[in-house]
Design a protein around this motif. Structure first.
Motif, PDB file in Angstrom:
ATOM      1  N   PRO A 415      34.660  46.933  36.155  1.00 53.85           N
ATOM      2  CA  PRO A 415      35.904  47.324  35.474  1.00 53.85           C
ATOM      3  C   PRO A 415      36.962  47.773  36.479  1.00 53.85           C
ATOM      4  O   PRO A 415      36.662  48.537  37.401  1.00 53.85           O
ATOM      5  CB  PRO A 415      35.489  48.521  34.602  1.00 53.85           C
ATOM      6  CG  PRO A 415      34.003  48.427  34.485  1.00 53.85           C
ATOM      7  CD  PRO A 415      33.520  47.767  35.734  1.00 53.85           C
ATOM      8  N   VAL A 416      38.181  47.288  36.293  1.00 55.87           N
ATOM      9  CA  VAL A 416      39.267  47.628  37.215  1.00 55.87           C
ATOM     10  C   VAL A 416      40.439  48.245  36.447  1.00 55.87           C
ATOM     11  O   VAL A 416      40.732  49.426  36.564  1.00 55.87           O
ATOM     12  CB  VAL A 416      39.722  46.378  37.999  1.00 55.87           C
ATOM     13  CG1 VAL A 416      40.896  46.721  38.904  1.00 55.87           C
ATOM     14  CG2 VAL A 416      38.562  45.805  38.809  1.00 55.87           C
ATOM     15  N   THR A 417      41.094  47.439  35.627  1.00 53.76           N
ATOM     16  CA  THR A 417      42.309  47.906  34.950  1.00 53.76           C
ATOM     17  C   THR A 417      42.483  47.329  33.545  1.00 53.76           C
ATOM     18  O   THR A 417      42.813  48.035  32.617  1.00 53.76           O
ATOM     19  CB  THR A 417      43.552  47.552  35.787  1.00 53.76           C
ATOM     20  OG1 THR A 417      43.482  48.284  37.007  1.00 53.76           O
ATOM     21  CG2 THR A 417      44.849  47.924  35.081  1.00 53.76           C
ATOM     22  N   TRP A 418      42.261  46.038  33.418  1.00 57.89           N
ATOM     23  CA  TRP A 418      42.520  45.457  32.102  1.00 57.89           C
ATOM     24  C   TRP A 418      41.443  45.867  31.101  1.00 57.89           C
ATOM     25  O   TRP A 418      41.749  46.213  29.967  1.00 57.89           O
ATOM     26  CB  TRP A 418      42.686  43.939  32.186  1.00 57.89           C
ATOM     27  CG  TRP A 418      43.300  43.351  30.942  1.00 57.89           C
ATOM     28  CD1 TRP A 418      42.758  42.405  30.127  1.00 57.89           C
ATOM     29  CD2 TRP A 418      44.573  43.676  30.361  1.00 57.89           C
ATOM     30  NE1 TRP A 418      43.593  42.132  29.079  1.00 57.89           N
ATOM     31  CE2 TRP A 418      44.716  42.900  29.206  1.00 57.89           C
ATOM     32  CE3 TRP A 418      45.595  44.551  30.707  1.00 57.89           C
ATOM     33  CZ2 TRP A 418      45.845  42.971  28.385  1.00 57.89           C
ATOM     34  CZ3 TRP A 418      46.717  44.637  29.894  1.00 57.89           C
ATOM     35  CH2 TRP A 418      46.833  43.851  28.749  1.00 57.89           C
ATOM     36  N   LEU A 419      40.182  45.818  31.518  1.00 57.43           N
ATOM     37  CA  LEU A 419      39.068  46.343  30.716  1.00 57.43           C
ATOM     38  C   LEU A 419      39.032  45.786  29.300  1.00 57.43           C
ATOM     39  O   LEU A 419      38.829  46.534  28.338  1.00 57.43           O
ATOM     40  CB  LEU A 419      39.131  47.873  30.636  1.00 57.43           C
ATOM     41  CG  LEU A 419      39.303  48.678  31.917  1.00 57.43           C
ATOM     42  CD1 LEU A 419      39.086  50.161  31.632  1.00 57.43           C
ATOM     43  CD2 LEU A 419      38.369  48.227  33.009  1.00 57.43           C
ATOM     44  N   SER A 420      39.213  44.502  29.174  1.00 53.74           N
ATOM     45  CA  SER A 420      39.139  43.875  27.865  1.00 53.74           C
ATOM     46  C   SER A 420      37.679  43.539  27.609  1.00 53.74           C
ATOM     47  O   SER A 420      37.124  42.643  28.252  1.00 53.74           O
ATOM     48  CB  SER A 420      39.997  42.610  27.857  1.00 53.74           C
ATOM     49  OG  SER A 420      40.072  42.065  26.572  1.00 53.74           O
ATOM     50  N   ILE A 421      37.051  44.263  26.699  1.00 54.58           N
ATOM     51  CA  ILE A 421      35.624  44.014  26.533  1.00 54.58           C
ATOM     52  C   ILE A 421      35.420  42.612  25.962  1.00 54.58           C
ATOM     53  O   ILE A 421      36.229  42.095  25.208  1.00 54.58           O
ATOM     54  CB  ILE A 421      34.896  45.096  25.715  1.00 54.58           C
ATOM     55  CG1 ILE A 421      35.342  45.117  24.265  1.00 54.58           C
ATOM     56  CG2 ILE A 421      35.042  46.465  26.366  1.00 54.58           C
ATOM     57  CD1 ILE A 421      34.397  45.952  23.410  1.00 54.58           C
ATOM     58  N   GLY A 422      34.341  41.982  26.400  1.00 52.24           N
ATOM     59  CA  GLY A 422      34.105  40.578  26.085  1.00 52.24           C
ATOM     60  C   GLY A 422      34.495  39.670  27.236  1.00 52.24           C
ATOM     61  O   GLY A 422      34.035  38.528  27.321  1.00 52.24           O
ATOM     62  N   TYR A 423      35.317  40.174  28.140  1.00 60.57           N
ATOM     63  CA  TYR A 423      35.801  39.366  29.268  1.00 60.57           C
ATOM     64  C   TYR A 423      34.678  38.803  30.131  1.00 60.57           C
ATOM     65  O   TYR A 423      34.693  37.635  30.536  1.00 60.57           O
ATOM     66  CB  TYR A 423      36.735  40.218  30.137  1.00 60.57           C
ATOM     67  CG  TYR A 423      36.936  39.724  31.556  1.00 60.57           C
ATOM     68  CD1 TYR A 423      37.732  38.608  31.828  1.00 60.57           C
ATOM     69  CD2 TYR A 423      36.307  40.357  32.637  1.00 60.57           C
ATOM     70  CE1 TYR A 423      37.905  38.156  33.126  1.00 60.57           C
ATOM     71  CE2 TYR A 423      36.478  39.904  33.933  1.00 60.57           C
ATOM     72  CZ  TYR A 423      37.270  38.803  34.179  1.00 60.57           C
ATOM     73  OH  TYR A 423      37.435  38.346  35.459  1.00 60.57           O
ATOM     74  N   MET A 424      33.689  39.651  30.448  1.00 56.81           N
ATOM     75  CA  MET A 424      32.755  39.300  31.517  1.00 56.81           C
ATOM     76  C   MET A 424      31.857  38.107  31.181  1.00 56.81           C
ATOM     77  O   MET A 424      31.436  37.401  32.075  1.00 56.81           O
ATOM     78  CB  MET A 424      31.860  40.494  31.855  1.00 56.81           C
ATOM     79  CG  MET A 424      32.574  41.598  32.619  1.00 56.81           C
ATOM     80  SD  MET A 424      32.707  41.286  34.394  1.00 56.81           S
ATOM     81  CE  MET A 424      33.663  42.756  34.872  1.00 56.81           C
ATOM     82  N   LEU A 425      31.565  37.908  29.899  1.00 57.70           N
ATOM     83  CA  LEU A 425      30.639  36.820  29.587  1.00 57.70           C
ATOM     84  C   LEU A 425      31.267  35.454  29.882  1.00 57.70           C
ATOM     85  O   LEU A 425      30.720  34.675  30.665  1.00 57.70           O
ATOM     86  CB  LEU A 425      30.118  36.945  28.151  1.00 57.70           C
ATOM     87  CG  LEU A 425      28.925  36.045  27.838  1.00 57.70           C
ATOM     88  CD1 LEU A 425      27.941  36.724  26.885  1.00 57.70           C
ATOM     89  CD2 LEU A 425      29.342  34.708  27.249  1.00 57.70           C
TER      90      LEU A 425
END
Lengths: 591, 591
Positions: A415-425
């Motif tokens: 996590p850096v700044t945007w932190l939009s969950i669901g992004y990483m997959l």
């Protein structure tokens, strides 16, 4: 007679030249003609399950490969992707968003066509994208289209941020001049000026005068394309060197003077003291968002800092402008006289423990003890191999990964700044594909699949997984080497820590997570496993099917819904527990 | 002393008063405090799997219930939902988008907080929403907050379009005046003016003079809240009456003069002739987008038309302004002298066949014949019951549903203008919930679940299902009566018809679709079934578990990847097949 190519060929050839060997996206009626040219131009068409996921995947791809692209369709497709484009802007991922738009006659005639507001306005979605991209072009004229494409792609690379290109259906096959394609697209060359020399002299003077200089490098080093030079400076100066969540994995973390992530007020007292005693901090590529800087507490004293960012060097309160980071850092390295730099004694360095701390192992933990964050990230360390990509989704996973020790040559997403969950997959899909294509290219292999022995290992919570779960099917479809570790803690634990520890709005539906490979079409026998205790986890992690296998593998870990890694989340959880007990607490900026 | 409530209570109480008894959305750190007030205000918190789906669901809910709401978090959440908000704008769904934003100190201090671009700009996402909503407010001041909320909600209802409300974390519990809550929020009362009377006189003169008047009502009648009056006019005048895809299900389709969807150039010649012979067309709530009007061919001759839209009556080329549709239509009904309206003879009406055409039944089709669009929609007719909601996702499903015969009191969702694939599945969750809540309310039942015998039946292709599949878990979590019929035709068949019949970019991954209920956590024994032939389909549709069951049920049908319903898609498919054979074809506007 002038040589020509079709406009779409021009665009995709350029992308290929720049290294975007794959195009993410979803077909739609206004982009189908464009898609005819993706694979003939030598690019892989990925074909995502939806546009937000395609955007996330292109972002993940671009952070590994240096550029990424996605194609969506007018209105519906591009707006579905826009949150991913915004994230690429916030965290400097060079993503090219190509949108297939209605033909020019339809637009000029203000035809009440589908994918509009039925009002003849075709400019709205481009205007929305102007908020989240550094350059935009709505192609209209074949005579200027090549230079427009080049201009926008240049901006993408210069800023390492997303750009936006609209291609009307009727322009796809129109001939344009091909001459520019003969020369690779170049970024403007830097210009050494007296100002540069003067600035570097000032930096060197400060550095030579310092008794206790330290280095902090951050993730924008990737965007500024200065990681190699920074690594060289770190190696040469031997200064104690810290990074951030965003900077993890960008330089060789096995260097003896590398000290891990600087955690500000959340760090060991010995480290905080070390920063206080420093009389100079060289900061490269800073990105002091609250999350990346432990609620701004890991931002060093500005008066003692020299900061290298895009086109400036900041010395204390003085900003020296128009000095591109790449030039500044390479000049600094070139002119560096190592003999003039203060060296630390062994006793000075006591308390710096990144390399000393002996990692715990499975032999030292009770087999029937339940899995918990306190030991999880140390125990996973031995599982990671050089060449892997390790990703920790926003939530407890990300807070675990960002401080986890990993071997050299491991890229890390946290996590850096945007932190939009669901992004990483979906980002894992993109990163794994980039990893495979780059390895194939460097091996000279013709079959990308065989060449790859890197893995992408994604740690993700149950709530985040639900957001974008269908992109598992794209991993399967392209047979990507991805290991998904689902941290099932029965809801949004990070939100519980922030507010609403026991509130049902922080619950998620109970899925049968390990059914994913089968549901999404994986071949029978795809590896899946569950673990609730250290004994079970040890067994899972020593399985050859997992460690030596290829393609998708999936592991589900069960954790308590209140269990969080030490540090910021533990602090928040503690406050929230106090609030639940009726004590007044002040809401913190989330670190 | 003035009575006060907390700001969040004010907001949710207003929503509850207006009928939004459920709030869709996803928790996020900037909205958690808001969510504390959802259920205490008497509203159901739905808790979707992601924000785009939450937006689609709120849209589906609002079209049944008259208003819908979703709560997202600043930046990441709201932008993920923005395509759904745009769709609500395009197709006039009254959705209230509430965004939890950072506290005012953080915003005013330009703190580099997460969910921003790390640049201190907090206005960007609100500006983006201004493109897709009819009213916006960024709440800052407790003194004006109640009237701001009321203003924005009024605009939502007046235009039947989405609005946007930002609530900073630190305002959630601030006291505001509660006085306004004592009176339900009202829309401005209409004003009967001489202009109105004059306009209605003109309309009546034209109507009485006409020899062959007909009626065409469209889906904006729902937005204008004139469906009952239009139904009354249709019943009273007995004029032959058509609707559009968008208008399906809004009035009683069993009326003898109801003639189904007018299909313009795609209609039977007898119907086209009937429209040509008409000397007056009364058009209510028009929405002539290409898709809703068969590529604009179903838009009647303007010179013979009288059009009732938001605040205008258009008579030929004359626009009479400032006459609200609700007033106009109720005045028209009131003043109508039926005896002055031309009546058709039986012979005039020959060729109008909506009610005549004998529907085929399973007894007349070969058991081992494979399922195909040519008969599918007729054979499904007997499965539909009054009170059902029937939804056909953009693609072959939507083109099937929009012309399907259904019993009275069936609401229909079919492709209109926005056509964002993936929309219908979450919209089905929202619609099914609205259906249950409304039925519970009208039954006076305390237990909403028991009260409901309506079903939501969703027809959706494999490609569309993949986009938003995880919302099946929300249907399961809330035990909604939804039957999902997956049309598995191995990819995006609608795109194949448009362009790229055999191109791999129109493929999708092969999922094991019927694994969905298990994967998403449904109880063991949830009904699933497959059918490849009419015999198999007959068996499935006669299963008591399917017809008499409750909760989620799922059926997978296999169709040929080139099979499309007759009409526009068949036309496109024919052209695409010719193009594949090397013949030059002109690209059509997609109807």
């Amino acid at each position: 007679m002038t040589d020509t190519v079709k406009l779409a060929e021009y665009l995709f050839t350029r992308l290929n030249q720049l290294g975007a060997s794959a195009v993410h996206g979803v077909p739609g009626d206004f982009n189908l003609d464009l898609l005819d040219f993706v694979e003939p131009s030598g690019l892989l068409w990925v074909g995502n399950t939806n546009e937000l996921n395609a955007g996330y995947a292109a972002d993940g791809y671009s952070r590994i490969r240096g550029i990424g692209a996605l194609v969506t369709t007018f209105g519906v497709g591009e707006l579905s992707a826009i949150n991913a484009i915004a994230g690429a802007y916030a965290e400097r991922a060079p993503v090219v968003h190509i949108v297939g738009t209605p033909n020019r006659a339809t637009q000029d005639g203000k035809v009440r066509v589908h994918h509009t507001f039925n009002d003849g306005n075709f400019r709205r979605f481009g205007q929305m994208h102007a908020h989240v991209t550094v350059a935009q072009t709505s192609l209209r004229d074949p005579l200027t289209a090549p230079q427009e494409i080049d201009r926008v792609l240049q901006q993408c690379l210069i800023h390492s941020r997303p750009v936006y290109i609209e291609v009307p259906v009727d322009l796809v096959e129109v001939p344009v001049r091909s001459a520019n394609l003969k020369n690779p697209l170049k970024l403007p060359e830097t210009l050494v000026t007296p100002a540069t020399s003067d600035a570097i002299s000032q930096v060197l003077d400060k550095l030579y005068a310092a008794n206790r200089p330290i280095v902090l490098f951050d993730g924008e080093c990737r965007a500024l394309n200065i990681t190699k030079e920074v690594q060289s400076i770190v190696e040469a100066t031997k200064c104690p060197t810290w990074t951030t969540s965003y900077g993890r994995g960008l330089i060789d973390e096995s260097l003896p003077n590398f000290q891990g992530v600087y955690k500000g007020a959340f760090d060991d007292q010995s480290i905080q003291n070390f920063f206080e005693q420093a009389d100079l901090v060289l900061i490269f590529g800073p990105h002091f968002s609250t999350t990346n800087s432990y609620a701004l507490t890991a931002k060093p004293n500005p008066e003692l800092s020299i900061i290298f960012s895009d086109n400036e060097i900041e010395i204390g309160s003085t900003i020296l402008r128009d000095i591109p980071a790449r030039l500044a850092v390479s000049q600094l390295r070139k002119q560096l006289d190592i003999s003039k730099i203060a060296q630390y004694s062994a006793s000075d360095l006591q308390g710096l423990s990144w390399h000393d701390s002996s990692s715990i192992s499975f032999s030292t933990v009770a087999k029937d003890e339940v899995i918990a964050h306190s030991k999880l990230w140390d125990l996973f360390t031995s599982f990671i191999r050089p060449g892997d990509i390790v990703m920790g989704e926003t939530g407890t996973s990300g807070y675990g990964v960002r401080e986890m020790r990993t071997p050299p040559n491991v890229r890390i997403f946290a996590p850096v700044t945007w932190l939009s969950i669901g992004y990483m997959l979906p980002a894992a899909q993109g990163a794994a594909l980039a990893q495979r294509q780059m390895q194939a290219q460097s091996n000279g292999a013709t079959d990308g699949k065989k060449a790859n022995n890197g893995r992408t290992i994604l740690f993700i919570g149950d709530g985040s997984l639900q957001m974008t779960v269908q992109e598992i099917s794209t991993m399967i479809r392209h047979d990507l080497n991805v290991i998904i570790v689902v941290l099932n803690n029965d809801g949004y634990t990070i939100e519980r820590a922030i507010h609403g520890l026991k509130e049902s709005y922080n619950d998620v539906a109970a899925w049968r997570y390990l059914g994913a490979p089968s549901f999404f079409g994986a071949k029978e026998g795809t590896f899946t496993a569950q673990a609730r205790t250290w004994g079970e986890l040890e067994k899972v992690l020593s399985s050859k099917e997992l460690t030596e296998g290829t393609g998708l593998r999936m592991v589900e870990l069960f954790l308590d819904r209140k269990d969080v890694p030490k540090g910021p989340l533990a602090m928040l959880m503690g406050k929230e527990q106090k609030r639940m007990e009726g004590l007044k607490t002040k809401r913190e900026v989330i670190p």
